[in-house]
Design an enzyme around this catalytic site. Structure first.
Site, PDB file in Angstrom:
ATOM      1  N   ASP A 170      26.618  52.045 -61.288  1.00  0.00           N
ATOM      2  CA  ASP A 170      27.120  52.660 -60.055  1.00  0.00           C
ATOM      3  C   ASP A 170      26.359  53.910 -59.622  1.00  0.00           C
ATOM      4  OD1 ASP A 170      29.051  50.771 -59.578  1.00  0.00           O
ATOM      5  OD2 ASP A 170      30.693  51.907 -60.476  1.00  0.00           O
ATOM      6  N   GLY A 228      27.307  60.333 -55.933  1.00  0.00           N
ATOM      7  CA  GLY A 228      27.489  61.384 -54.931  1.00  0.00           C
ATOM      8  C   GLY A 228      27.615  60.800 -53.536  1.00  0.00           C
ATOM      9  N   CYS A 236      28.839  58.098 -52.736  1.00  0.00           N
ATOM     10  CA  CYS A 236      30.140  57.435 -52.591  1.00  0.00           C
ATOM     11  C   CYS A 236      31.317  58.409 -52.681  1.00  0.00           C
ATOM     12  CB  CYS A 236      30.297  56.352 -53.656  1.00  0.00           C
ATOM     13  SG  CYS A 236      29.156  54.982 -53.450  1.00  0.00           S
ATOM     14  N   VAL A 250      33.537  53.987 -55.170  1.00  0.00           N
ATOM     15  CA  VAL A 250      32.425  53.033 -55.188  1.00  0.00           C
ATOM     16  C   VAL A 250      33.007  51.678 -54.764  1.00  0.00           C
ATOM     17  CG1 VAL A 250      30.516  52.105 -56.535  1.00  0.00           C
ATOM     18  CG2 VAL A 250      31.441  54.350 -57.102  1.00  0.00           C
ATOM     19  N   GLY A 251      32.993  51.432 -53.461  1.00  0.00           N
ATOM     20  CA  GLY A 251      33.572  50.192 -52.934  1.00  0.00           C
ATOM     21  C   GLY A 251      35.061  50.150 -53.182  1.00  0.00           C
ATOM     22  N   ASN A 252      35.479  49.256 -54.066  1.00  0.00           N
ATOM     23  CA  ASN A 252      36.908  49.061 -54.313  1.00  0.00           C
ATOM     24  C   ASN A 252      37.510  50.119 -55.236  1.00  0.00           C
ATOM     25  OD1 ASN A 252      35.045  47.656 -56.075  1.00  0.00           O
ATOM     26  ND2 ASN A 252      36.821  46.887 -57.178  1.00  0.00           N
ATOM     27  N   TYR A 253      36.662  50.710 -56.116  1.00  0.00           N
ATOM     28  CA  TYR A 253      37.171  51.589 -57.163  1.00  0.00           C
ATOM     29  C   TYR A 253      37.101  53.051 -56.770  1.00  0.00           C
ATOM     30  CZ  TYR A 253      38.622  49.672 -61.588  1.00  0.00           C
ATOM     31  OH  TYR A 253      39.361  49.120 -62.585  1.00  0.00           O
ATOM     32  N   ASP A 254      38.118  53.829 -57.155  1.00  0.00           N
ATOM     33  CA  ASP A 254      38.096  55.276 -56.962  1.00  0.00           C
ATOM     34  C   ASP A 254      38.045  55.940 -58.333  1.00  0.00           C
ATOM     35  OD1 ASP A 254      39.449  53.953 -54.701  1.00  0.00           O
ATOM     36  OD2 ASP A 254      39.607  55.978 -53.894  1.00  0.00           O
ATOM     37  N   HIS A 300      34.249  50.016 -67.976  1.00  0.00           N
ATOM     38  CA  HIS A 300      33.656  51.160 -67.265  1.00  0.00           C
ATOM     39  C   HIS A 300      33.106  52.080 -68.346  1.00  0.00           C
ATOM     40  CE1 HIS A 300      36.076  50.324 -63.555  1.00  0.00           C
ATOM     41  NE2 HIS A 300      36.909  49.839 -64.457  1.00  0.00           N
TER      42      HIS A 300
HETATM   43 CU   LIG Z   1      38.648  48.787 -64.204  1.00  0.00          CU
END
Ligand SMILES: [Cu+2]
Length: 649
Positions: A311, A318, A320, A396-400, A456
């Site tokens: 990512d 940064g 994102c 990052v797209g779907n994830y915070d 992750h």
């Molecule tokens: Cu996850």
């Protein structure tokens, strides 16, 4: 048909940035909007072709220069150089350019011919999505599924590397469906893959493999207007006891520099703490930031197997980051800071409220004691904990990712990462667990919805300078000593056997493998009055490591997850654990390569690398939006102070 221009337009809204003075910089301050415009002009004048900007950041002065300025602040009259490091694509090639702002010149322009590609930029991602959205075969596939074109949103995904000898800069575009929800990530349109060449901005592959039901919109909404209001009053903790002088932050006994970088996000520099015993600020850490984030998915289906993201190096942690919401993301007493980045054409974009800085009193106790043994007296001493948090959120797209750097008066630096946002789910024919007889690589979360297993791994670059830059890495191994009955009433006890890491191979550590070890960075040239080396220890949180086989391509690219801890000698160019060119990288640049040189690390300027990991087995509470899943680690003073450092407070 909608294309996902939302982000791009959102950031453009903030382009009416303030022109900031270029005078009186701290030499580690990020480039100002005015400087970013200057960089854009110099680079564009340097090339006769179109330039696509992928990274612009501060090319910081040498560490020795910074440290000599810190020790002689009056020398700041001779301001060190202001330079930018630029990665741009010109005529199908990646260029590394150093721009000198004072002389208005390009000092160096090197074509990079190695493997991997630079960060994607919003401009090309949105162009690729738009291209896919208007592609006739894709439109036909959408119609074949009986879906409404205007409700489809397309997103670009990086593709990793699976042993191909020749790589092109491509992304795979996947599609999602709204139609009754804003939670598009819960409604993937499976089976369709559009491959787009980013340099030519051309579709080079299309496949419609299989039709799978799109998960329902019901139950996927997550905005408050549709929920019962569970808000509690936000407590005002009072004004923060902090002073912000440009990017230099002073709070309680701490002083540090905070900066924004479009690749890393938040960068902490020059952290020092006041020692009342010595009546001076003592250096703790030269630099700390998130170097890379590796997110491999475990789903082997054709549309999913390649999803093994880096990512930071592919999307920009940064780049994102998102503006934080007053009173929701942070308490009332927060102080904010903006961040500036570079758009595809080199012009600056602004992310308002990118960092929030606030005091936190979580009603924790710093120390306490109740003395009951003195006749006629009960003595109680309690000191509540108050800390200072610098917070950013990278979406990052779907994830915070909620990242908190928390400094405490006790000298502790605590770093917490909270994962929230929306899962990446796969559409499926299954509506109940009992129907599933095959490997589905995840958990059924709702009808037709599989939450895929994934990890992750966030690796932190922590350049300690404990009372100077000559430091060492020590493993304090707790060893059980077995005794002969004749020599003691006890059969066993444990003792500490200290081991100084001589070279990089001594400092690769897999935590949680049974042995009890405390890991410290010490200054062997400085001792406390009673003779202990001054130091800081790493108190790891999660000890999660990668479960993938070492020779698997994704694992080769994310090879820094092989160990939880690494130590390398400081090298200005060794910043990005997954390599400078992470997109489609082949693992030939990055932390494992540097560490394999096995350099000496005893009594050197050294960097500690620690990976905070999460294995994520999705569960139904993650649907339709994930509750925050948190992990943290601490850096604790260990024989750094002569005694409890908050006693005099
Ligand atoms: Cu996850």
């Amino acid at each position: 048909m909608l294309s996902s221009l939302t982000n791009f337009l959102f950031f453009l809204l903030f382009l009416n940035f303030h022109i900031l003075s270029t005078q009186n910089h701290h030499p580690l301050d990020p480039l100002t909007p005015l400087e970013l415009i200057q960089v854009q002009t110099i680079v564009k004048n340097h090339f006769s072709h179109n330039v696509s900007f992928h990274y612009v950041g501060l090319d910081e002065p040498e560490k020795s220069t910074i440290l000599s300025l810190e020790s002689n602040p009056y020398e700041r009259i001779d301001t060190p150089y202001r330079r930018a490091f630029v990665i741009a694509r010109v005529n199908g090639k990646s260029h590394q350019i150093i721009v000198d702002l004072s002389s208005n010149t390009t000092l160096c322009d090197k074509v990079y011919n190695g493997s991997g590609f630079p960060l994607l930029n919003f401009g090309e991602e949105n162009a690729a999505n738009k291209l896919a959205c208007s592609y006739a075969p894709l439109i036909a596939s959408i119609e074949k599924r009986g879906l409404k074109l205007e409700e489809v949103i397309c997103m670009s995904f990086t593709i990793g590397w699976y042993g191909e000898e020749k790589s092109r800069r491509v992304v795979r575009v996947m599609c999602y469906y709204m139609d009754g929800t804003i939670n598009l990530y819960m409604r993937p349109i499976e089976g369709i893959t559009v491959t787009v060449d980013l340099d030519q901005m051309k579709i080079i592959g299309y496949r419609d493999r299989v039709m799978v039901p799109v998960p329902k919109a019901d139950g996927t909404y997550y905005k408050r207007s549709n929920q019962s209001d569970l808000r509690r009053a936000v407590r005002d903790l009072g004004g923060p006891d902090l002073a912000l002088d440009g990017h230099v932050l002073r709070w309680a006994n701490w002083e540090l520099h905070i900066s924004f970088d479009m690749r890393a996000g938040l960068i902490i520099s020059l952290a020092s703490i006041y020692d009342p015993e010595k009546n001076e600020h003592r250096r703790v850490m030269y630099r700390g930031f998130i170097s890379e984030v590796f997110v491999p998915y475990m789903d082997l289906t054709e549309e999913w197997y390649y999803r093994t993201f880096l990512d930071v190096g592919e999307y920009g942690f940064g780049l994102c980051t998102v503006p934080l919401v007053p009173l929701q993301d942070c308490p009332k007493n927060a102080v904010f800071m903006d961040g500036y980045f570079t758009l595809q054409d080199g012009s600056p974009g602004r992310i308002p409220n990118v960092f929030y800085i606030f005091e936190r009193s979580a009603r924790d106790v710093m120390f306490r004691h109740t003395e009951l043994e003195i006749p006629g007296q009960t003595i109680t001493e309690v000191r509540p904990e108050v800390s200072l948090v610098v917070r950013m959120v990278s979406t990052v797209g779907n994830y915070d990712y909620i990242v908190d750097w928390e400094i405490k008066q006790t000298g502790i630096i605590k770093v917490s990462v909270g994962l929230t946002g929306l899962l990446e789910v796969r559409g499926s024919t299954y509506t109940h667990k009992d129907q599933i007889q095959e490997e589905v690589y995840g958990t059924i979360l709702a009808e037709n919805t599989i939450g895929s297993h994934h990890d992750h791994f966030l690796i932190f670059n922590l350049d300690f300078d404990i009372d100077g830059d000559v430091n060492s890495f020590i493993k304090n191994n707790l060893q059980t000593v077995h005794l002969n009955r004749n020599t003691s009433h006890r059969k066993s006890y444990w003792r500490v056997k200290s081991e100084v890491a001589k070279t990089e191979s001594d400092a690769r550590v897999q935590l949680g493998s049974g042995a009890s070890t405390e890991l410290s960075i010490v200054n062997q040239n400085k001792k406390t009055k009673v003779g202990n080396y001054v130091g800081y220890r790493l108190v790891p949180g999660s000890v999660t490591g990668s479960l993938l086989s070492d020779d698997y391509y994704a694992q080769i690219r994310g090879g820094f997850t092989k160990y939880n801890v690494w130590v390398t000698p400081y090298n200005k160019s060794e910043k990005w654990a997954g390599g400078l060119y992470a997109d489609q990288s082949r693992g030939d640049d990055g932390l494992p390569t540097w560490s394999s040189r096995n350099k000496d690390i005893e009594d050197k300027d050294i960097v500690l690398w620690y990976t905070l990991g999460f294995h994520h087995v999705p569960c139904q509470e993650d649907f339709p939006v994930m509750l925050v899943l948190s992990e943290s680690f601490e850096l604790q003073p260990t024989n750094f102070f002569e005694y409890n450092p908050v006693l005099k407070k």
